[in-house]
Design a protein around this motif. Structure first.
Motif, short mmCIF file in Angstrom:
data_model
loop_
_atom_site.label_atom_id
_atom_site.label_comp_id
_atom_site.label_asym_id
_atom_site.label_seq_id
_atom_site.Cartn_x
_atom_site.Cartn_y
_atom_site.Cartn_z
N LEU A 178 0.83 -1.20 0.00
CA LEU A 178 0.00 0.00 0.00
C LEU A 178 0.87 1.25 0.00
CD1 LEU A 178 -2.76 -1.02 2.57
CD2 LEU A 178 -3.02 -0.78 0.10
N PHE A 190 -1.70 4.97 3.47
CA PHE A 190 -2.89 4.14 3.26
C PHE A 190 -2.79 2.84 4.05
CE2 PHE A 190 -3.03 7.05 -0.23
CZ PHE A 190 -4.38 7.23 -0.52
N LEU A 206 -7.50 0.09 0.96
CA LEU A 206 -8.03 0.75 -0.24
C LEU A 206 -9.36 0.11 -0.61
CD1 LEU A 206 -5.06 1.41 -2.70
CD2 LEU A 206 -6.59 3.10 -1.67
N TYR A 266 -4.90 12.55 0.05
CA TYR A 266 -5.34 11.51 0.99
C TYR A 266 -6.68 11.93 1.62
CZ TYR A 266 -5.28 8.19 4.85
OH TYR A 266 -5.62 7.20 5.74
N PRO A 267 -7.67 11.01 1.79
CA PRO A 267 -7.57 9.54 1.69
C PRO A 267 -8.00 8.96 0.34
CG PRO A 267 -9.64 10.12 2.69
CD PRO A 267 -8.96 11.42 2.38
N ASP A 317 -9.35 5.32 1.49
CA ASP A 317 -8.93 4.56 2.67
C ASP A 317 -10.05 4.64 3.71
OD1 ASP A 317 -7.81 3.46 4.92
OD2 ASP A 317 -5.95 4.62 4.84
N SER A 363 -9.40 6.14 7.35
CA SER A 363 -8.88 7.50 7.51
C SER A 363 -9.66 8.35 8.50
CB SER A 363 -8.85 8.21 6.15
OG SER A 363 -10.18 8.43 5.70
#
Length: 258
Positions: free
Chosen positions: A10, A14, A17, A104-105, A123, A126
């Motif tokens: 990953l 992360f 996923l 991100y995420p 993610d 998160s």
């Protein structure tokens, strides 16, 4: 110091996923977080060439070691040290935040190795995406993406485009033999042994000066020369970041610096 900051499977930051879709995530929202604990121990952040000019004002820009180098913005010189983020994950001052952090995420990725298209992934661990009462909805009542989702998708698409330009830039550097093993020695007052930092790559300025006039003209026109200079100028900030570590009580022992 600057090995590519990735887990085996990953990408950096992360933990998981998951593909975003209207069936499973119709009631999901995205919300802003007050802090980013996942950033507090990250010292090397992936960077795209689109960000070199802005980033070089704040961070040293180096390249990871290995055959497939990656541009990195150094927010600290040692593993687990981020001089711009406190232990709670709050950014302590106004700086340019690399797009990798701001993305991100979310990210674009293939659902399988043989897939032709990239899908929007997130993610789920998160804390920024989920069935919340607050935040912006990701899908409307009909299951169509909202403006919030379209903005995320557009940002991720721009990031992928910048990543492709970054790979083209790195190919030029490698094809012309301009990357060399980097080393920086920093002498701290009152400490006999210098702090030696290795494990990264940088542009070989001697070989840069030996480039043909035609190549220099070409790179001046397409912007590559400007990117190289941004990288070179940013290296002066290595000592600035080291001073930040020292003032924060995070300077390592000299033998642990490499």
């Amino acid at each position: 110091m600057a090995s590519a900051p990735q887990q085996p499977q990953l990408p950096l930051f992360f933990n998981d996923l998951m593909p975003l879709n209207s069936n499973d995530h119709k009631n999901f929202r995205t919300r802003s977080l007050d802090s980013a604990p996942w950033l507090s121990k990250a010292h090397a952040i992936p960077l795209t060439v689109d960000e070199f000019v802005q980033s070089q004002r704040h961070f040293p820009i180096v390249f990871s070691s290995g055959d497939n180098p990656l541009p990195l913005a150094l927010m600290g010189l040692n593993e687990g040290v981020n001089t711009f983020v406190d232990d709670a994950g709050k950014v302590t001052e106004q700086i340019y935040l690399p797009a990798y952090i701001r993305r991100y995420p979310f990210m674009l990725a293939k659902l399988s190795q043989d897939a032709d298209e990239l899908s929007l992934m997130f993610d789920p661990s998160s804390g920024a995406v989920g069935e919340f009462e607050d935040g912006e909805r990701l899908f409307d009542d009909e299951g169509k993406p909202t403006d919030a989702t379209n903005r995320v998708l557009e940002f991720c698409q721009h990031f992928e485009g910048a990543a492709q330009r970054t790979q083209a830039f790195l190919t030029e550097l490698k094809d012309n033999g301009l990357l060399m093993a980097g080393e920086v020695a920093i002498q701290r007052e009152g400490v006999e042994q210098p702090y030696i930092y290795r494990g990264f790559q940088m542009v070989d300025q001697e070989k840069l000066r030996e480039l043909s006039d035609e190549k220099v003209l070409e790179w001046n026109k397409n912007g590559i020369l400007m990117l190289i200079h941004a990288h070179i100028y940013s290296l002066e900030l290595m000592r600035t970041i080291f001073a930040r570590q020292t003032s924060q009580g995070k300077a390592p022992q000299p033998e642990a610096a490499a």
